[in-house]
Design an enzyme around this catalytic site. Structure first.
Site, PDB file in Angstrom:
ATOM      1  N   ASP A 125       0.866  -1.168   0.000  1.00 45.69           N
ATOM      2  CA  ASP A 125       0.000   0.000   0.000  1.00 45.69           C
ATOM      3  C   ASP A 125       0.912   1.230   0.000  1.00 45.69           C
ATOM      4  O   ASP A 125       2.090   1.140   0.363  1.00 45.69           O
ATOM      5  CB  ASP A 125      -0.866  -0.063   1.259  1.00 45.69           C
ATOM      6  CG  ASP A 125      -1.634   1.211   1.484  1.00 45.69           C
ATOM      7  OD1 ASP A 125      -2.304   1.664   0.544  1.00 45.69           O
ATOM      8  OD2 ASP A 125      -1.560   1.751   2.597  1.00 45.69           O
ATOM      9  N   THR A 176      16.718   6.469  33.928  1.00 46.05           N
ATOM     10  CA  THR A 176      16.767   7.026  32.569  1.00 46.05           C
ATOM     11  C   THR A 176      16.704   8.541  32.656  1.00 46.05           C
ATOM     12  O   THR A 176      15.806   9.092  33.283  1.00 46.05           O
ATOM     13  CB  THR A 176      15.603   6.506  31.696  1.00 46.05           C
ATOM     14  OG1 THR A 176      14.360   6.782  32.349  1.00 46.05           O
ATOM     15  CG2 THR A 176      15.740   5.027  31.419  1.00 46.05           C
ATOM     16  N   GLY A 199      11.203  12.645  34.928  1.00 44.49           N
ATOM     17  CA  GLY A 199      10.290  11.705  34.261  1.00 44.49           C
ATOM     18  C   GLY A 199       9.150  11.363  35.197  1.00 44.49           C
ATOM     19  O   GLY A 199       8.763  12.175  36.042  1.00 44.49           O
ATOM     20  N   LYS A 232      13.192   3.623  40.555  1.00 43.69           N
ATOM     21  CA  LYS A 232      12.370   3.032  41.622  1.00 43.69           C
ATOM     22  C   LYS A 232      11.750   1.705  41.240  1.00 43.69           C
ATOM     23  O   LYS A 232      11.808   0.741  41.968  1.00 43.69           O
ATOM     24  CB  LYS A 232      11.250   4.009  42.021  1.00 43.69           C
ATOM     25  CG  LYS A 232      11.761   5.142  42.876  1.00 43.69           C
ATOM     26  CD  LYS A 232      10.611   5.826  43.632  1.00 43.69           C
ATOM     27  CE  LYS A 232      11.079   7.135  44.216  1.00 43.69           C
ATOM     28  NZ  LYS A 232      11.216   8.197  43.182  1.00 43.69           N
ATOM     29  N   GLU A 243      13.956   8.225  26.773  1.00 43.32           N
ATOM     30  CA  GLU A 243      14.530   7.725  28.030  1.00 43.32           C
ATOM     31  C   GLU A 243      15.890   7.069  27.860  1.00 43.32           C
ATOM     32  O   GLU A 243      15.983   5.851  27.723  1.00 43.32           O
ATOM     33  CB  GLU A 243      13.571   6.709  28.665  1.00 43.32           C
ATOM     34  CG  GLU A 243      12.137   7.182  28.713  1.00 43.32           C
ATOM     35  CD  GLU A 243      11.473   6.882  30.042  1.00 43.32           C
ATOM     36  OE1 GLU A 243      12.185   6.496  30.994  1.00 43.32           O
ATOM     37  OE2 GLU A 243      10.254   7.054  30.127  1.00 43.32           O
ATOM     38  N   TYR A 284      19.890  16.071  37.134  1.00 40.58           N
ATOM     39  CA  TYR A 284      18.759  16.800  36.561  1.00 40.58           C
ATOM     40  C   TYR A 284      19.208  18.195  36.132  1.00 40.58           C
ATOM     41  O   TYR A 284      20.088  18.794  36.764  1.00 40.58           O
ATOM     42  CB  TYR A 284      17.622  16.927  37.594  1.00 40.58           C
ATOM     43  CG  TYR A 284      16.897  15.630  37.829  1.00 40.58           C
ATOM     44  CD1 TYR A 284      16.078  15.081  36.841  1.00 40.58           C
ATOM     45  CD2 TYR A 284      17.030  14.941  39.041  1.00 40.58           C
ATOM     46  CE1 TYR A 284      15.408  13.880  37.054  1.00 40.58           C
ATOM     47  CE2 TYR A 284      16.370  13.737  39.259  1.00 40.58           C
ATOM     48  CZ  TYR A 284      15.559  13.211  38.261  1.00 40.58           C
ATOM     49  OH  TYR A 284      14.912  12.032  38.470  1.00 40.58           O
ATOM     50  N   ASP A 318      -0.090   5.151   0.800  1.00 39.81           N
ATOM     51  CA  ASP A 318      -0.291   6.161   1.851  1.00 39.81           C
ATOM     52  C   ASP A 318      -0.273   5.535   3.233  1.00 39.81           C
ATOM     53  O   ASP A 318      -1.062   4.646   3.526  1.00 39.81           O
ATOM     54  CB  ASP A 318      -1.641   6.867   1.673  1.00 39.81           C
ATOM     55  CG  ASP A 318      -1.698   7.630   0.366  1.00 39.81           C
ATOM     56  OD1 ASP A 318      -0.668   8.210   0.003  1.00 39.81           O
ATOM     57  OD2 ASP A 318      -2.769   7.623  -0.273  1.00 39.81           O
ATOM     58  N   ASN A 368      15.627  11.434  31.297  1.00 39.30           N
ATOM     59  CA  ASN A 368      14.654  11.828  30.274  1.00 39.30           C
ATOM     60  C   ASN A 368      14.959  13.193  29.657  1.00 39.30           C
ATOM     61  O   ASN A 368      15.391  14.118  30.330  1.00 39.30           O
ATOM     62  CB  ASN A 368      13.247  11.858  30.880  1.00 39.30           C
ATOM     63  CG  ASN A 368      12.802  10.506  31.411  1.00 39.30           C
ATOM     64  OD1 ASN A 368      13.591   9.772  31.997  1.00 39.30           O
ATOM     65  ND2 ASN A 368      11.552  10.180  31.194  1.00 39.30           N
TER      66      ASN A 368
HETATM   67  P1  ADP Z   1      12.837  10.130  36.245  1.00 46.76           P
HETATM   68  O1  ADP Z   1      11.549   9.442  36.154  1.00 46.76           O
HETATM   69  O2  ADP Z   1      12.742  11.488  36.843  1.00 46.76           O
HETATM   70  O3  ADP Z   1      13.567  10.145  34.922  1.00 46.76           O
HETATM   71  P2  ADP Z   1      14.575   7.977  37.046  1.00 46.76           P
HETATM   72  O4  ADP Z   1      14.264   7.050  38.143  1.00 46.76           O
HETATM   73  O5  ADP Z   1      14.482   7.477  35.646  1.00 46.76           O
HETATM   74  O6  ADP Z   1      13.710   9.272  37.262  1.00 46.76           O
HETATM   75  O7  ADP Z   1      16.012   8.509  37.320  1.00 46.76           O
HETATM   76  C1  ADP Z   1      16.642   9.288  36.364  1.00 46.76           C
HETATM   77  C2  ADP Z   1      17.681  10.243  36.946  1.00 46.76           C
HETATM   78  O8  ADP Z   1      18.716   9.509  37.589  1.00 46.76           O
HETATM   79  C3  ADP Z   1      18.351  11.015  35.830  1.00 46.76           C
HETATM   80  O9  ADP Z   1      17.653  12.191  35.539  1.00 46.76           O
HETATM   81  C4  ADP Z   1      19.739  11.267  36.381  1.00 46.76           C
HETATM   82  O10 ADP Z   1      19.727  12.495  37.083  1.00 46.76           O
HETATM   83  C5  ADP Z   1      19.976  10.132  37.369  1.00 46.76           C
HETATM   84  N1  ADP Z   1      20.896   9.086  36.908  1.00 46.76           N
HETATM   85  C6  ADP Z   1      21.834   8.493  37.665  1.00 46.76           C
HETATM   86  N2  ADP Z   1      22.505   7.562  36.994  1.00 46.76           N
HETATM   87  C7  ADP Z   1      21.998   7.523  35.739  1.00 46.76           C
HETATM   88  C8  ADP Z   1      22.296   6.756  34.568  1.00 46.76           C
HETATM   89  N3  ADP Z   1      23.270   5.829  34.566  1.00 46.76           N
HETATM   90  N4  ADP Z   1      21.557   6.984  33.440  1.00 46.76           N
HETATM   91  C9  ADP Z   1      20.581   7.896  33.456  1.00 46.76           C
HETATM   92  N5  ADP Z   1      20.253   8.647  34.522  1.00 46.76           N
HETATM   93  C10 ADP Z   1      20.950   8.489  35.666  1.00 46.76           C
HETATM   94  N1  RBF Z   2       9.228  -0.140  28.588  1.00 44.82           N
HETATM   95  C1  RBF Z   2       8.285  -0.859  27.966  1.00 44.82           C
HETATM   96  O1  RBF Z   2       7.134  -0.808  28.343  1.00 44.82           O
HETATM   97  N2  RBF Z   2       8.596  -1.650  26.883  1.00 44.82           N
HETATM   98  C2  RBF Z   2       9.840  -1.731  26.399  1.00 44.82           C
HETATM   99  O2  RBF Z   2      10.055  -2.459  25.425  1.00 44.82           O
HETATM  100  C3  RBF Z   2      10.858  -0.988  27.034  1.00 44.82           C
HETATM  101  N3  RBF Z   2      12.143  -1.058  26.604  1.00 44.82           N
HETATM  102  C4  RBF Z   2      13.111  -0.304  27.215  1.00 44.82           C
HETATM  103  C5  RBF Z   2      14.416  -0.351  26.748  1.00 44.82           C
HETATM  104  C6  RBF Z   2      15.431   0.393  27.345  1.00 44.82           C
HETATM  105  C7  RBF Z   2      16.819   0.318  26.814  1.00 44.82           C
HETATM  106  C8  RBF Z   2      15.117   1.228  28.457  1.00 44.82           C
HETATM  107  C9  RBF Z   2      16.183   2.051  29.126  1.00 44.82           C
HETATM  108  C10 RBF Z   2      13.815   1.274  28.926  1.00 44.82           C
HETATM  109  C11 RBF Z   2      12.803   0.506  28.343  1.00 44.82           C
HETATM  110  N4  RBF Z   2      11.487   0.534  28.808  1.00 44.82           N
HETATM  111  C12 RBF Z   2      10.508  -0.178  28.162  1.00 44.82           C
HETATM  112  C13 RBF Z   2      11.139   1.248  30.045  1.00 44.82           C
HETATM  113  C14 RBF Z   2      10.737   2.671  29.846  1.00 44.82           C
HETATM  114  O3  RBF Z   2      11.365   3.274  28.765  1.00 44.82           O
HETATM  115  C15 RBF Z   2      10.993   3.541  31.057  1.00 44.82           C
HETATM  116  O4  RBF Z   2      12.342   3.445  31.427  1.00 44.82           O
HETATM  117  C16 RBF Z   2      10.095   3.190  32.172  1.00 44.82           C
HETATM  118  O5  RBF Z   2       8.780   3.445  31.738  1.00 44.82           O
HETATM  119  C17 RBF Z   2      10.394   4.032  33.405  1.00 44.82           C
HETATM  120  O6  RBF Z   2      10.218   5.385  33.140  1.00 44.82           O
HETATM  121 MG    MG Z   3      13.716   8.406  33.720  1.00 47.05          MG
END
Ligand code: ADP
Ligand code: RBF
Ligand code: MG
Length: 388
Positions: free
Chosen positions: A7, A263, A251, A257, A315, A327, A9, A265
């Site tokens: 397809d 991650t 995030g 947690k 992320e 942050y 579009d 963000n």
């Molecule tokens: P949020 O939901 O606010 O993103 P996360 O639990 O994902 O919280 O934690 C992300 C924060 O942790 C980042 O913003 C950064 O400040 C810190 N951090 C510490 N180590 C790492 C890492 N290896 N990779 C990414 N973020 C990290």
């Molecule tokens: N969350 C999902 O629901 N499905 C996924 O396939 C998924 N893959 C991920 C891959 C990587 C490398 C990372 C770092 C995270 C992944 N997550 C996934 C989790 C999501 O991106 C995020 O970290 C959580 O929602 C916590 O904010």
């Molecule tokens: Mg995060």
């Protein structure tokens, strides 16, 4: 399968984007606002005619071809077309548009016209999709049996089957007017059907399909007896590098947690263009932090199906142990390849295990010269101080 029927579009071309994003961007660029006045004039015209109407109606100081050139191939479309045509797999285009419209649309895409030995438009058969006629006609002209034809469809059309109508329905958020007519048509023709939903989180609308994939990057031709792609390298699909950056934002507080995987963000604001060029999924590359250095990185971009987020998030997990949060610090990413689509998982443990697998894939791949060379990309060396 011995041939592929595609397809146009929404499957190969981002044409919904032409009318929404492109039209809006164009009008904004020239200080105008979309008011829907071209709706009636445009139906049934070729893209160049449509563009001419819009350019004239709004008095835009640009040439009509500038507008049409903005229609982009969807991620993986060029790769798929090149691959199938290199391996001599017969290919047809089967679209509910008129043949002249199809030909005009593909004339802006390099190498497409030569790749399709058959093109069938809705004006060449008695009834368009969801009737199987278009697909049956395509198979017949390819000299192939329907049962050995693989259909690739995004299949979200609006009743009335015109893409501009689709835009208006989208704008009105009338989601129920979409039907899975492409998939239905392919199955009615007795073919195997792979659906590539062009709207996010719409997988449930494609139950009729034999397989639903997130984007053309995820098509595995060998599953259908066709030659496999040869560009995967150690579990990764290299891409031209792409760049995003900004201050690290808060995030949803789940990474560390809930998953034990932090991650950092980034805001998606201002990145709608790059994000529409790349499907949601798991990517990897290099991360530069203004005051700390350059690190390996693996990331997810999308809606995180396990958590069913309402918004798309970016992320990145930096593959390094930090003793503190960062942050608001400026983070720059060079993304060099793709790993897999986002998926849902039966449990948190299986999600976590998969993310650790992604980490290993990324860590190993980033040592390959193909990817390691981007470690020195100037974009990663952020000279300005925090937040600048
Ligand atoms: P949020 O939901 O606010 O993103 P996360 O639990 O994902 O919280 O934690 C992300 C924060 O942790 C980042 O913003 C950064 O400040 C810190 N951090 C510490 N180590 C790492 C890492 N290896 N990779 C990414 N973020 C990290
Ligand atoms: N969350 C999902 O629901 N499905 C996924 O396939 C998924 N893959 C991920 C891959 C990587 C490398 C990372 C770092 C995270 C992944 N997550 C996934 C989790 C999501 O991106 C995020 O970290 C959580 O929602 C916590 O904010
Ligand atoms: Mg995060």
């Amino acid at each position: 399968m011995s041939c592929v029927i595609l397809d146009l579009d929404g499957t190969l071309l981002n044409t919904d984007g032409m009318f929404s994003e492109v039209l809006k961007t164009f009008l904004v660029k020239y200080g105008k606002e979309w008011d829907g006045r071209e709706k009636h004039k445009i139906v049934g015209k070729t893209p160049l005619e449509e563009a001419a109407i819009i350019v004239e109606d709004y008095g835009l100081p640009c040439a009509k071809h500038e507008f049409v050139n903005e229609v982009k191939a969807l991620p993986g479309a060029n790769r798929l077309i090149k691959h199938l045509s290199c391996h001599g797999v017969p290919m047809a285009l089967a679209s509910n548009s008129h043949r002249a419209t199809i030909e005009s649309k593909i004339s802006y895409q390099h190498g497409w016209k030569e790749s399709f030995s058959v093109i069938v438009g809705s004006d060449e058969v008695r009834t368009g999709k969801p009737s199987p006629d278009i697909f049956l006609e395509a198979a017949k002209r390819l000299n192939m049996e329907p049962s050995s034809s693989l259909v690739i469809e995004d299949s979200v059309y609006v009743i009335g089957s015109y893409s501009l109508e689709f835009l208006f329905a989208l704008l009105l958020k009338d989601k129920d007017s979409y039907v899975r007519i492409g998939v239905v048509a392919g199955k009615a023709a007795g073919m195997e059907v792979v659906a590539v939903p062009s709207l996010p989180k719409q997988t449930h609308r494609y139950i009729a399909a034999d397989e639903v994939i997130n984007s053309l990057l995820d098509l595995r031709p060998e599953k259908w007896g066709l030659p496999p792609f040869q560009d995967w390298i150690e579990g990764t699909l290299p891409s031209e590098p792409w760049y995003i950056g900004g201050p690290v934002v808060k995030g949803l507080g789940r990474g560390s947690k809930v998953l034990g995987i932090p991650t950092a963000n980034l805001s998606t604001e201002g990145y709608s263009d790059v994000l529409s060029e790349h499907p949601s999924g798991v990517y990897f590359g290099w991360a530069g932090l203004s005051t700390r250095g350059v690190y390996k990185m693996v990331m997810s971009i999308g809606w995180n199906p396990y958590f069913d987020n309402a918004e798309k998030t970016i992320e990145p997990w930096l593959l390094h142990e930090f003793d503190e949060d960062f942050y608001d610090e400026e983070l720059h990413l060079v993304i060099v390849g793709y790993i897999r689509p986002e998926a849902n998982f039966p449990s948190l443990e299986t999600l976590i295990a998969k993310i650790h697998e992604d980490r290993k894939v990324a860590e190993r791949a980033l040592d390959l010269p193909l990817y390691s060379k981007y470690r020195d990309d100037p974009y990663l060396k952020i000279t300005s101080s925090k937040g600048q």
